[in-house]
Write an enzyme that holds these catalytic residues in place. Sequence first.
Site, short mmCIF file in Angstrom:
data_model
loop_
_atom_site.label_atom_id
_atom_site.label_comp_id
_atom_site.label_asym_id
_atom_site.label_seq_id
_atom_site.Cartn_x
_atom_site.Cartn_y
_atom_site.Cartn_z
NE ARG A 115 4.93 -1.56 -11.14
CZ ARG A 115 4.54 -2.64 -10.50
NH1 ARG A 115 3.80 -2.53 -9.40
NH2 ARG A 115 4.87 -3.84 -10.93
CG ASP A 133 -7.63 -5.09 -5.41
OD1 ASP A 133 -7.15 -6.22 -5.56
OD2 ASP A 133 -6.98 -4.04 -5.62
#
Length: 291
Positions: free
Chosen positions: A45, A154
């Site tokens: 990632r 978010d």
Amino acid sequence: MTVQSSQFNGPSAPNESELASIARVLHEHAGIVIAPGKGSMVQSRLAKRLRALGLNDYASYIALVTSEAGLDERRAMISALTTNVTHFFRENHHFETLRKEALPPLIARARAGAKVRIWSAGSSNGQEVFSIAMVLADLASDLASLDIRLLATDIDPHMIARGRDAVYDPATIDTIPQPLRRFLQAEERGWRIAPELRTLVTFRELNLHDSWPMKGRFDVIFCRNVVIYFDPAAQLRLWQRFEAALNPGGWLFVGHSERVPLGAQSALTTAGITTYRLKETGSKSGEAQWH
């Protein structure tokens, strides 16, 4: 001078010490726990971030994200390490509860002149909040005239941008019930949420572990498959904060693997599968800053 791209292939998986440092930053700033042994996941990632910065070692990257100058990269790191799994009408039983139990009295209340506020916390790219909006619009043809607003938040600014764009790949609409697909518009890039639904939703970047700018309470809160990534103490704090953010009689929907601890310290009661409701007691607070 031309630099060969192979120079920036990035390091292999972080060692235990490096992984612990990255996990510490993620936990401190986002409340998310990375368990030992997740080095390969972190490598996959963060590889793009290290390549973009031209860094070949995690020590330099850790030094950057822990520095005062590393705020933007720290946000990028959190974004890269945050899991964003969502789809329209995920855990459909929640939307059935909305349709049959939660929304009809709220719509009636709005028609009597009251305001209704709904929060999708951990909204990812907006599929959850627009699923809620579709159910609302299906139940209330006069929705545009009612004081009903939805907030979607978010921690990932990229997800917030995608939610505001409200354009989704054709494959994502498979889980939308056929009658509700009338709220979609075909575009060259895919399917876009109809404008009458987009105007209902405000998207905001928000770290749930920071202070919340909303003063007003909510009638419905969705926070699903988010709290599960936090440690037990952080989970408990968030459940308590969500309860305090609900209007009396308000609804809280959580993820399939999440459970809210009930007892003498909580006024929440079980109202269905991973569904909770605040008792009809207490007073409602004032206006919220986001609308």
